[in-house]
Structures are given as structure tokens and as C-alpha cells.
Design a protein around this motif. Sequence first.
Motif, PDB file in Angstrom:
ATOM      1  N   SER A 215     -15.173  -4.168  -6.078  1.00 52.43           N
ATOM      2  CA  SER A 215     -15.017  -2.798  -5.602  1.00 52.43           C
ATOM      3  C   SER A 215     -13.756  -2.652  -4.761  1.00 52.43           C
ATOM      4  O   SER A 215     -13.481  -1.589  -4.224  1.00 52.43           O
ATOM      5  CB  SER A 215     -16.243  -2.370  -4.798  1.00 52.43           C
ATOM      6  N   SER A 216     -12.969  -3.716  -4.664  1.00 56.71           N
ATOM      7  CA  SER A 216     -11.715  -3.635  -3.923  1.00 56.71           C
ATOM      8  C   SER A 216     -10.766  -2.652  -4.579  1.00 56.71           C
ATOM      9  O   SER A 216     -10.699  -2.552  -5.802  1.00 56.71           O
ATOM     10  CB  SER A 216     -11.050  -5.016  -3.901  1.00 56.71           C
ATOM     11  N   ALA A 217     -10.010  -1.947  -3.735  1.00 53.88           N
ATOM     12  CA  ALA A 217      -9.010  -1.022  -4.263  1.00 53.88           C
ATOM     13  C   ALA A 217      -7.862  -1.764  -4.950  1.00 53.88           C
ATOM     14  O   ALA A 217      -6.988  -1.133  -5.547  1.00 53.88           O
ATOM     15  CB  ALA A 217      -8.476  -0.122  -3.158  1.00 53.88           C
ATOM     16  N   ARG A 218      -7.871  -3.089  -4.882  1.00 54.77           N
ATOM     17  CA  ARG A 218      -6.898  -3.876  -5.649  1.00 54.77           C
ATOM     18  C   ARG A 218      -7.005  -3.536  -7.140  1.00 54.77           C
ATOM     19  O   ARG A 218      -6.054  -3.710  -7.888  1.00 54.77           O
ATOM     20  CB  ARG A 218      -7.143  -5.389  -5.471  1.00 54.77           C
ATOM     21  N   ASP A 219      -8.188  -3.094  -7.544  1.00 59.42           N
ATOM     22  CA  ASP A 219      -8.376  -2.671  -8.938  1.00 59.42           C
ATOM     23  C   ASP A 219      -7.333  -1.658  -9.365  1.00 59.42           C
ATOM     24  O   ASP A 219      -6.929  -1.618 -10.533  1.00 59.42           O
ATOM     25  CB  ASP A 219      -9.777  -2.055  -9.104  1.00 59.42           C
ATOM     26  N   THR A 220      -6.887  -0.830  -8.422  1.00 58.52           N
ATOM     27  CA  THR A 220      -5.989   0.264  -8.812  1.00 58.52           C
ATOM     28  C   THR A 220      -4.623  -0.233  -9.270  1.00 58.52           C
ATOM     29  O   THR A 220      -3.898   0.508  -9.926  1.00 58.52           O
ATOM     30  CB  THR A 220      -5.799   1.267  -7.648  1.00 58.52           C
ATOM     31  N   VAL A 221      -4.290  -1.483  -8.960  1.00 56.45           N
ATOM     32  CA  VAL A 221      -2.972  -1.964  -9.383  1.00 56.45           C
ATOM     33  C   VAL A 221      -2.869  -1.968 -10.905  1.00 56.45           C
ATOM     34  O   VAL A 221      -1.822  -1.648 -11.478  1.00 56.45           O
ATOM     35  CB  VAL A 221      -2.653  -3.348  -8.773  1.00 56.45           C
TER      36      VAL A 221
ATOM     37  N   PHE B 222      -1.411  -8.091 -19.215  1.00 53.01           N
ATOM     38  CA  PHE B 222      -0.621  -8.484 -18.033  1.00 53.01           C
ATOM     39  C   PHE B 222      -1.544  -8.983 -16.929  1.00 53.01           C
ATOM     40  O   PHE B 222      -2.742  -8.698 -16.934  1.00 53.01           O
ATOM     41  CB  PHE B 222       0.233  -7.319 -17.524  1.00 53.01           C
ATOM     42  N   ILE B 223      -0.989  -9.725 -16.013  1.00 55.07           N
ATOM     43  CA  ILE B 223      -1.714 -10.155 -14.815  1.00 55.07           C
ATOM     44  C   ILE B 223      -0.902  -9.794 -13.590  1.00 55.07           C
ATOM     45  O   ILE B 223       0.313  -9.949 -13.590  1.00 55.07           O
ATOM     46  CB  ILE B 223      -1.898 -11.686 -14.706  1.00 55.07           C
ATOM     47  N   VAL B 224      -1.588  -9.341 -12.567  1.00 46.33           N
ATOM     48  CA  VAL B 224      -0.990  -9.194 -11.243  1.00 46.33           C
ATOM     49  C   VAL B 224      -1.817 -10.075 -10.324  1.00 46.33           C
ATOM     50  O   VAL B 224      -2.982  -9.764 -10.046  1.00 46.33           O
ATOM     51  CB  VAL B 224      -1.030  -7.737 -10.760  1.00 46.33           C
ATOM     52  N   ARG B 225      -1.267 -11.185  -9.915  1.00 44.41           N
ATOM     53  CA  ARG B 225      -2.039 -12.096  -9.064  1.00 44.41           C
ATOM     54  C   ARG B 225      -2.001 -11.631  -7.613  1.00 44.41           C
ATOM     55  O   ARG B 225      -0.993 -11.098  -7.160  1.00 44.41           O
ATOM     56  CB  ARG B 225      -1.476 -13.515  -9.179  1.00 44.41           C
ATOM     57  N   ASN B 226      -3.099 -11.811  -6.928  1.00 44.75           N
ATOM     58  CA  ASN B 226      -3.102 -11.523  -5.496  1.00 44.75           C
ATOM     59  C   ASN B 226      -2.229 -12.541  -4.783  1.00 44.75           C
ATOM     60  O   ASN B 226      -2.410 -13.741  -4.943  1.00 44.75           O
ATOM     61  CB  ASN B 226      -4.525 -11.591  -4.931  1.00 44.75           C
TER      62      ASN B 226
ATOM     63  N   LEU C 108       3.565  -8.501  -8.308  1.00 49.00           N
ATOM     64  CA  LEU C 108       4.405  -8.972  -9.400  1.00 49.00           C
ATOM     65  C   LEU C 108       3.608  -8.946 -10.701  1.00 49.00           C
ATOM     66  O   LEU C 108       2.538  -9.542 -10.795  1.00 49.00           O
ATOM     67  CB  LEU C 108       4.870 -10.401  -9.101  1.00 49.00           C
ATOM     68  N   VAL C 109       4.144  -8.236 -11.693  1.00 48.16           N
ATOM     69  CA  VAL C 109       3.440  -8.085 -12.962  1.00 48.16           C
ATOM     70  C   VAL C 109       3.958  -9.112 -13.962  1.00 48.16           C
ATOM     71  O   VAL C 109       5.152  -9.154 -14.252  1.00 48.16           O
ATOM     72  CB  VAL C 109       3.653  -6.664 -13.528  1.00 48.16           C
ATOM     73  N   GLU C 110       3.069  -9.948 -14.488  1.00 48.25           N
ATOM     74  CA  GLU C 110       3.457 -10.868 -15.562  1.00 48.25           C
ATOM     75  C   GLU C 110       2.871 -10.333 -16.878  1.00 48.25           C
ATOM     76  O   GLU C 110       1.648 -10.262 -17.031  1.00 48.25           O
ATOM     77  CB  GLU C 110       2.904 -12.276 -15.282  1.00 48.25           C
ATOM     78  N   PHE C 111       3.743  -9.954 -17.794  1.00 47.67           N
ATOM     79  CA  PHE C 111       3.261  -9.459 -19.092  1.00 47.67           C
ATOM     80  C   PHE C 111       2.986 -10.640 -20.015  1.00 47.67           C
ATOM     81  O   PHE C 111       3.795 -11.548 -20.147  1.00 47.67           O
ATOM     82  CB  PHE C 111       4.273  -8.501 -19.715  1.00 47.67           C
ATOM     83  N   LEU C 112       1.805 -10.632 -20.634  1.00 48.59           N
ATOM     84  CA  LEU C 112       1.380 -11.750 -21.475  1.00 48.59           C
ATOM     85  C   LEU C 112       1.566 -11.468 -22.957  1.00 48.59           C
ATOM     86  O   LEU C 112       1.696 -12.382 -23.761  1.00 48.59           O
ATOM     87  CB  LEU C 112      -0.107 -12.036 -21.241  1.00 48.59           C
ATOM     88  N   SER C 113       1.542 -10.215 -23.333  1.00 45.78           N
ATOM     89  CA  SER C 113       1.578  -9.888 -24.755  1.00 45.78           C
ATOM     90  C   SER C 113       1.969  -8.434 -24.935  1.00 45.78           C
ATOM     91  O   SER C 113       1.963  -7.657 -23.987  1.00 45.78           O
ATOM     92  CB  SER C 113       0.199 -10.104 -25.385  1.00 45.78           C
TER      93      SER C 113
END
Lengths: 324, 324, 324, 324
Positions: C84-90, C41-45, C21-26
Motif C-alpha cells: 500500500s506504499s505510495a511507491r506504487d505510483t512510480v 521495467f524496474i525501478v528499484r528502491n 532510476l528506471v531500467e527497461f527490460l524489454s
Amino acid sequence: MVNSRRPGQSKEVSPRKENDLVEFLSGFSPDSVTLGTPIGFIVRNQDTRSSDYEALKGKFRPNHADYTYLKKYGIHDFRGGGRSSARDTVSRVVGGAIASQIIAKIGIKIDACLSRVGKTELTNPYDILMSGKKAFDSFPCPDKDIAEAMRREIMNAAKEHDSIGGTVSCVITGAPVGLGEPLAHKLHALLAESMLSINAAKGFEYGDGFKSAMQLGSEAMDCFNSDNNGNITLTSNHSGGIQGGISNGMPITFSVAFKPTPTIFRTIKTIDSNGEPTELTMTGRHDPCVAVRAVPVVKACAAMVMVDALIAANKYGTFNESVL
Amino acid sequence: MVNSRRPGQSKEVSPRKENDLVEFLSGFSPDSVTLGTPIGFIVRNQDTRSSDYEALKGKFRPNHADYTYLKKYGIHDFRGGGRSSARDTVSRVVGGAIASQIIAKIGIKIDACLSRVGKTELTNPYDILMSGKKAFDSFPCPDKDIAEAMRREIMNAAKEHDSIGGTVSCVITGAPVGLGEPLAHKLHALLAESMLSINAAKGFEYGDGFKSAMQLGSEAMDCFNSDNNGNITLTSNHSGGIQGGISNGMPITFSVAFKPTPTIFRTIKTIDSNGEPTELTMTGRHDPCVAVRAVPVVKACAAMVMVDALIAANKYGTFNESVL
Amino acid sequence: MVNSRRPGQSKEVSPRKENDLVEFLSGFSPDSVTLGTPIGFIVRNQDTRSSDYEALKGKFRPNHADYTYLKKYGIHDFRGGGRSSARDTVSRVVGGAIASQIIAKIGIKIDACLSRVGKTELTNPYDILMSGKKAFDSFPCPDKDIAEAMRREIMNAAKEHDSIGGTVSCVITGAPVGLGEPLAHKLHALLAESMLSINAAKGFEYGDGFKSAMQLGSEAMDCFNSDNNGNITLTSNHSGGIQGGISNGMPITFSVAFKPTPTIFRTIKTIDSNGEPTELTMTGRHDPCVAVRAVPVVKACAAMVMVDALIAANKYGTFNESVL
Amino acid sequence: MVNSRRPGQSKEVSPRKENDLVEFLSGFSPDSVTLGTPIGFIVRNQDTRSSDYEALKGKFRPNHADYTYLKKYGIHDFRGGGRSSARDTVSRVVGGAIASQIIAKIGIKIDACLSRVGKTELTNPYDILMSGKKAFDSFPCPDKDIAEAMRREIMNAAKEHDSIGGTVSCVITGAPVGLGEPLAHKLHALLAESMLSINAAKGFEYGDGFKSAMQLGSEAMDCFNSDNNGNITLTSNHSGGIQGGISNGMPITFSVAFKPTPTIFRTIKTIDSNGEPTELTMTGRHDPCVAVRAVPVVKACAAMVMVDALIAANKYGTFNESVL
């Protein structure tokens, strides 16, 4: 083709003879059209006298970069002031000469003058520069009487083997609205960064500058108006042509303070690189007032900042056309 | 953990209630040790009242960035001042809070105070700051009488629905010799670039600053000396701790001028985005003297510049250790 | 609004449930128009299980970044693979979703597919992608039989608690001539830098790539031609749409090799952070073929590189218009 | 002092006589000690024959940058290939010569060779380079028979007025653990960006590279071990010395594919700058296999990337010592 940083080879400036011959290495076609490739050039020192610097070996000159360079790099090439030499400004002047031709294409003009030497001040320098009044004779101040007083202060300092500080004021007209970035690269911050990289610069202000700190909000306000053609204008220019870090279409006004030339021709106490007390007699060919020579450098740096801001504003195309 | 940019919730500052709660998103292990990864955080606006801004819609506030932003971006979010809001400074204060802890590890300390509000000036602010004298009560000026006079100027301006300018002076002690780069990133140019990116800043000077322009070289000279332990010292600090763009081990001294808050609570003539004349009554919650709030921002920015300079100097390792 | 990096929640990919879920901040006005300000934006785990990583504490997983991070930063947050987690790719996929909308405005399109999994190769992937053939079902390969064989290879690897490598091929069509810089920022170098920053990437080639090393000049030549309307075309595309580092108007074609997922669900010998031999059983939720998930990441990164190149080319204005 | 990019003036390389005389302009004291200041140098073209290029005027050479440059810059200096000339690599070789001396101080060594020319392949080039085997005679391949076969392929291509592609493989040994950044500046991404900025480069891979796409995870695994002294080692080097973008202490291995020289000495059909069909006969002095000349360029670029990574790793001080 390239403006010299030597605005008046009168007796106020150092007797060093440097023809500042520019050899262009790249960037132009044979018929002087720019190619979009980097413009490379060399200006070789023509008239160096390392002997002038021989006596300084291992001694720290006050207010020079000798000590800080030695501590930073572990080695210091004392000859000619090394990298902290004001010779560095020659490349800024060459860059500025090219930048000036680019901005002239869209109507941006830059003028600058001495607005203070020691106790002698030129009041309202921005208004005088905007009036188009040109510098008197070979001295970069457009008011004849003030120029004469400034010269006198410089000659008096020189006579006493001393030096003297000064202020340079600059006006940029014709800049479009929208140059400068909102946070980190505010237009005035870019100008400050550039101006404070000139040797001997000690301060920067734009618009009402330090005077702003003494003002009320009601005094400092630049009110909006529109002329008969619906063009937006401002009724005053306390902001110095920049609001929120972005040019507002009014003339951009700023001033730069320069300290007295650090080299004075007296014998002074100092220490050597072993920390031992010693004496030092500086010789060489130095201007008694570095601010005089700074005038074309300020203009050159301003021109380069404007080109950078135009490129960042991403608005005026690729400057492919020949500008020289 | 994080210093507020709210140095005294006295009546001189705006009644906006912002708790400035910092949520850290990344960069720390569960036990608050930094990981070498980027430190991310959010400070959400807690107490926004877009209604305060509703009346401004389509009208250009004088000395604000409304007009320049609209022209630059073709769109302007008028609510809360948008990106030119001084709310931006909260992230600098958070960054500065972290930076301060890093530099404290090697003995660098930063202090700042108001050195002018309107006509009221604190003389020798650098000496007073270096003496360790702390700010009086909740107002960022360490001299009781001067602080009182400054407060009075602010209250008087506020009573007249007006605002007033001021100057912030800052001293950085304990910085090693060798910070700053010789040409484009001179230490004072980096400080200037950072300080002039703070909202409402109009000028920057270091060491003797603009006063240097009135000096003779013999007056401005910082002579080298060495103490009994062979440590190199200087007998004065006209240079403001920086020579040739590089820190020389002396206290780094600089001042920043701030214009009066551009929002004043009067009805003024302006134009709207169609260029038509209109009137504007600014409401909202604004400080009558933005310089008061700028004190912790100046300190925060100075701390970040010092960390950047330390990293560029490539000398003090990787800062792997926990600093929080 | 934002393309997921989860191209097919079939059994080939890990069972981790992340709604991303993408939360746009600005960066946007209330009516979703970009403001020219940074888009935050933030995408929380949503579904982390640190327990999966508990058993790994202090042990180095082979082919992971555990060891190198620990040595570089002196500390390593073992939970979730850390930075180094592939979570970076989000975040790349979110950035790419925005970039895709910008480039679509000027007709640039990007498609990508799996062109190899282990022994199974899709021949002529660029031609197939350009033909507009879409991926079969939920698996990112447009050839039904090849897709089936690729799936089989992945299932077989998974059955053996093993993993498998793969190659992603990508085509960018509609790019104008002139993107990319001549020396340091050649367009293919920018693409390579971006693609090789994706987790598990091991190689990059464009146009005929490594096959070029086996060719004669006469085989590799893309001859110029012009159509009836005088438009310049090339009769082949060995160059992959880039000549001298600059786009030539032909489709830009490139491939990226990905190693097998380094986590395999077997017990393996390794050492701990004291250098002592130990055993390690990796658990967690990992894809047996990371290349499958890399397809949308490659597309996203390509879109961002194109926007960067367009901005650098300084030619297509300021992108002020709403793009979302 | 400076390695030439001319590795063997045998008949495989072009007969252009360029002495590549380097004139250093700055950065050294008279006794060849670096000063911490920028190192400036010029290598002037000694043997240009613009006449060779006269026939090309206004015609687009296939696989050259003529067309893309003209479209990008609106002007193209056709003489000598202009800025896309491989003459650019001479400055990389000079930079690499200096960088090599810096990295040698901490034990980093770089070797490279041709690993393919057309159909002729050197198997296990990394093992051969690590064995210390030196290039045979004046040809940059350390296996005598393979070198002979490579030469033959090149001579055959030249005889047919054709050219041929090749691959260069490189090994960097002695690099400490911890070089490279985790996300955007992964060490292999920096290497790729640098290598793909060399003229005619078409692909980059490190470690097992494109072969990784065919592997199972169990085949690609580099297991950790520790020797009798507690030093951590790996039992294999599929990763090519880089894990998670950061050097792991093992040899760094990579290969770069080069296309055949685009200039072939045949008459070919092309178009002119008006889009009209024309014929073109390329003359001049060009190598039939550009990969041969690329070997020292690859080494030079690798050395500069290593110095950049060391500086970024902020770990090995300021390199103040004399390195020349």
C-alpha cells in the motif's frame, strides 16, 4: 437469415423438431442496420419433452456431465441435459451467422466437412475443401463415396442402439497476415479454446497437427517464395496458415475430433446420487453421430474467433457499416 | 528451488549454457513466505550471441515467426528469435514451480513424458506415468528401450543437420471433482489454450482424443461404480478425467504434439524482406527435438492451469499459507 | 526521459532521496524504437530504511492499510508500507510517460494542478489550466498568490506535526469525439476507477461534478453551435467533455480529492495485532500534503486511461510507430 | 420479488407507465432454486411512444448522448434515447434484487436516500441512514421536513419546465473486513466505476470525500480501539469503511452526485446533424429530478459490487445454496 445447425434433416440426425426461431431483442435499427449496440436474441426451445428425462432423475448417465455438475454446483437440473445440453450450440450458430457476414466483407471464407466417421476417413480434407467441392446432398462430406460410407457407419451404429465418433476439418481462406497474438492468445490457441468448448470435442490440431510429431524438420518446412507480382507466398502449408501464433496469409487449416454421442439406447449399469448401483435406460432423441451436427458449429465458432482476432488486431476499423 | 526446463543436459539438447538464475523482486517476506502480493521475478539471458543471428538479418526463416511478426508489428527484432524465442518458456517454468507447490498442498500431482519421437512411440503413456515409473537417466521417457530408440532418432536427425517432431503426454492425479467451467472455460479448453501457447505445439487431445473419432459409443463409455466405502469411481477413463468440461476426479490425461524444431542447419532457399530470392544458412544452438525440452514446460503449464481452475472454483480458500 | 513524480524537491515534500532510476527490460530495439512487445521495467528502491518501520511492528497505524491487509492476507509486511506504499505510483508515472508520448502524436494534451489545500482554494482551475498558465516555481499551482497560501497551509501543518488534504484538478484537451463506452466503461467511470486507485484519493468528479446537484437543468445545459467552418462546438462545458460516457470533443475536466497524509508525527493511541491498547509514534519521511505529489500521478493515470480508451475505440491504428 | 426502480409513483416522477415485468429465461429450477447457471431475464418496454421522439430526428439534444453516439457509431437510433436511455437501469435493479438476497445471507445490508436536491441538503445522511430511519411516505428521504423541501424544489423546477440536480447517499453495513483489492480494484474504485455508470452521475466520494481535502490529518484520523470482547473497532469513520482499498469492517459510506435531467420542456436553440442551426422542443415523459429515481439504482449497483467483491475475496464459498 441465420444458418441452421441442422445440416440435413436426413435420418442420420435426431427426429427432434426444433425450428430454432431466432427473436432479435436489440442491436438493429428497424431497417436491419446494426447500431453498434449489443445484439441480443433468444431462441426458445420449441419441442422439449421433460418426460424423456424423468427416468434419469437421480441417476448418473455415463460420459455425460450429470455427475460433475452435481458435484460442482450441489444441484443438477436433469431435464434436457441442463446447461451441458448441445442446445447451447444454437447461440454459437447465430453468433457465427453474424460473424460470417462481417468477415465476408474483407474476403474471409470458411468451409468445413466431416473428415472421419468411425473407420471411414476422407483423405486430404483441406485440399478438397479448398477445391471448392461442395457437400454431397444433405450430408456434410463433399466426396460422394466417402459420404455414403460414413452414412452407412452411422446407420449401422444406430441399428445396434450405439453411436459413433467423427472428425470435422475446417479451412479458413482469405485471412490477412497478422491475426493472433504472440504469446497467450496465439491464433491456433484461440481456435482450440473455442473448438474444445463445443460439446463432445476431444482434440484439436492445426496444419500437420499430430502428424508433425512423426516428421523431420526438412519434411515440415514451408519455404517462402514470391510470385511475379512480388507477393510473398509459401510453397506448402504444413504450418496450417499460422506461424508463431500469427496468421501468415495461407489458408488456416484445422481439425476437431468428436467422441461418439454419449447417449446410447441400451440399458446400462450405473449408480444413483446416493452411490447405489442401479440401471439406466436412456431414451430421448439423440443423434447417433454428434460430429455430423458439429460441422456448422465448427464453422460458426471459427467465424467468431476470426472476428475477435480482427478486433484484437485493431486494424480494420470499427465495423460501423451495416453488415446484414 | 525452481525446476529447470533443462531435463537432461545430455547431447540431445542444445549446448547453450544458460544458468537460468531467477531473481525474485516481490511477493515474499524475508523468510520466504508469500505475502499475497504479486510475485515478480527476472531471469536474465546469460549467454546470448547476437552474432549467431546477424546472418539472418532481413531474411525470413521458414516455419519461424519472422515474417508474421514483421507484417503484424511493422518491425522485427531478429536477434535471438525475439519474442517468439522459446526463452519465453523459462517464465512458465518458474510460474509452474510455484504453482506445483500450491497444488501439492491438496494432493494434486503432475507427471509427463515423451510419448513419441518421429516413428518411435511409447504405447499407453498414461498408464506408465500413473504406475509411477520414472524417466530413464536424464531423458524424459520412462521406458528404457523406447528412450534409447527415441535418442537414436534424434541423433540420426542431428547427424543429417535435420530435426524431428515428438509428442508429450501428461497425467494430473489428485484433482478434486468440479474444476473447470461449463461453457467457455471448460477445463480441457483451458489446458489446450495453455499447451498450444508453447512454442512449436501443433495439436492437443485429452482422454481418448483423436482415437475417439474411430470409436463406438459403447466402446468409449466410462461406467460409474462405487467402492466399498461408497466412493464413486469410474471403471475406465476414456474421458480423460473431464466430463462436460469439468474434472470428474479421475486422472486428467492429455497429449501435445510438437513439430520438429524449425531451425535446421542446412542452406535453404528463402526470400528477404524485399521479396527477393536469397539463401539462408541457419546457425546457432538449437535442439534437434524441441519436444524433449517441452516436457517440463508442459508440466509447468499444467500446474498453472490447475491453480487458475482452483481459484475459479472458489473453493479452496485464499492460499494464504506459505507454500515455498 | 521519464517525468518524475517529484514535482519540486522543495521543503514541502519528504526528504527521502529516491532517484527513481528506471531500467527497461524489454519492449525496445537498441535504437529505442518500440517493438510492439510488452515494455518491462524496474525501478528499484534506492533509499529504504526499514528501521523507520521497525517501531511499527505489530501495531496498526490509523488510516493506513495495516489492519485491512493483515485481515485480508493473514500476513503483513510492515516494512515501507508494503504494497500500500505510495511507491506504487512510480510505475504509474513511468507508464504515463510512455502513454503521454502516444497521445501527443494525435494532439492530446494533459495538464493538472493543485486546486485546493485545506482552506485555500484555486477558483476556476480548469479555465486557468486551459489558459496555458504554468505552475509557479516548483510548486504545482499556476497562481502565484494561491500557491503561496497553499505552501503556508502545508508548512503550518508540518510545524504542528500534522498533515493536510488537497484537491487536484486536471484538463485533457485535444481528445477526439467518441472515446469511452456507453455502459460499463463510460470514459468518466474509467477515469474515476483509475484516479481512485491512487493512494489517499477520496473522491472524483468531472465537469460540474458535485455542483451539478445544486443546479437547474437550464443552468447546466451545454448548447450546440457550429462555427463558420461548420465545426460543431458547445457554448459551455458543464458536461466536462463527456456526454453519455463518451468524449464530445470539448476539454475533459475532472478533479480528485486527497485526504491528509495518514502519517502524522505525533504519539497516538492505537492497538496492536493482539487487540491490546498501545501507543505509536510514527517516524519516517512522509509528505505533509500527499496531494502535492499526486499531481504528476493524476496526469500519468489520465494519459494511460486515454491510451486505453483509444485502443478500445479501435480507431487509431496499432501505434506501431516509434513513440520514444 | 424484485424491487422496482420506481420509489414512489408520486407526481415527482414521470407519468410513464411501465410495469417492468421481469421474465426469467434461465438460472432457476422450477422451484425457484438457483442452479449455478447464468440467470437470464428480459424486461420488455411496455409503454414506448416513438412518436415522442419523432420531432427529435436529426437534432442533437443538449447534454444527451445523441451527438457522441452518432460520432462514435456513425448511426444513432434516436427513438427512446436508444442505448443511453435510463431504461438501462432496470436490468441493474433486477441484478441488484438478486445480489441483495445473496449478501443478506451474510448480514450485509444496504440503504440509501436523497441527501440533496438543489439547495436543499440533508445533513449527516450516513448517520441518519444508520439510525434505521426509513424514508418518509413515498419519497426517498427519511427526514420529513427535508423531504418536503426537496419535493417543493422539484415541483418548482417542473412548473418552470425546468429540471434539478441531486445527491444520493448510501451506507453498506455488515460487510466483512477484507473486501476489495489493493491496487487496481480497490473497493471504492469498484463502487465509483459502478456508480458513475448510472445515467446522469457526475461525481463520487466515499467517507469524508471532498471534505477530506479541507482537513488536517489529526482531524481525519480513525483511531483503533477494542471492545470488552476483544473485537477491534474504530472510534470514527472518516475513512468510510475502506482503508487501502479494502473494507475495514466499519459501515461503507459514499455519495453520488446527479446532474439535473437533461431534458427540459422548453424550446431551445441547437443544431442538426448537418451542423445547421435549428430549434428543438423536447417532449416526452421525463422526471424533473433524475436523482429521485436513482436511489434504488444506487442500492442495486452497490449490492452487485459487494457480490463481486465477495467472489473476488474468494472466501465465502460458491454460493451454492438457494438464495431466492
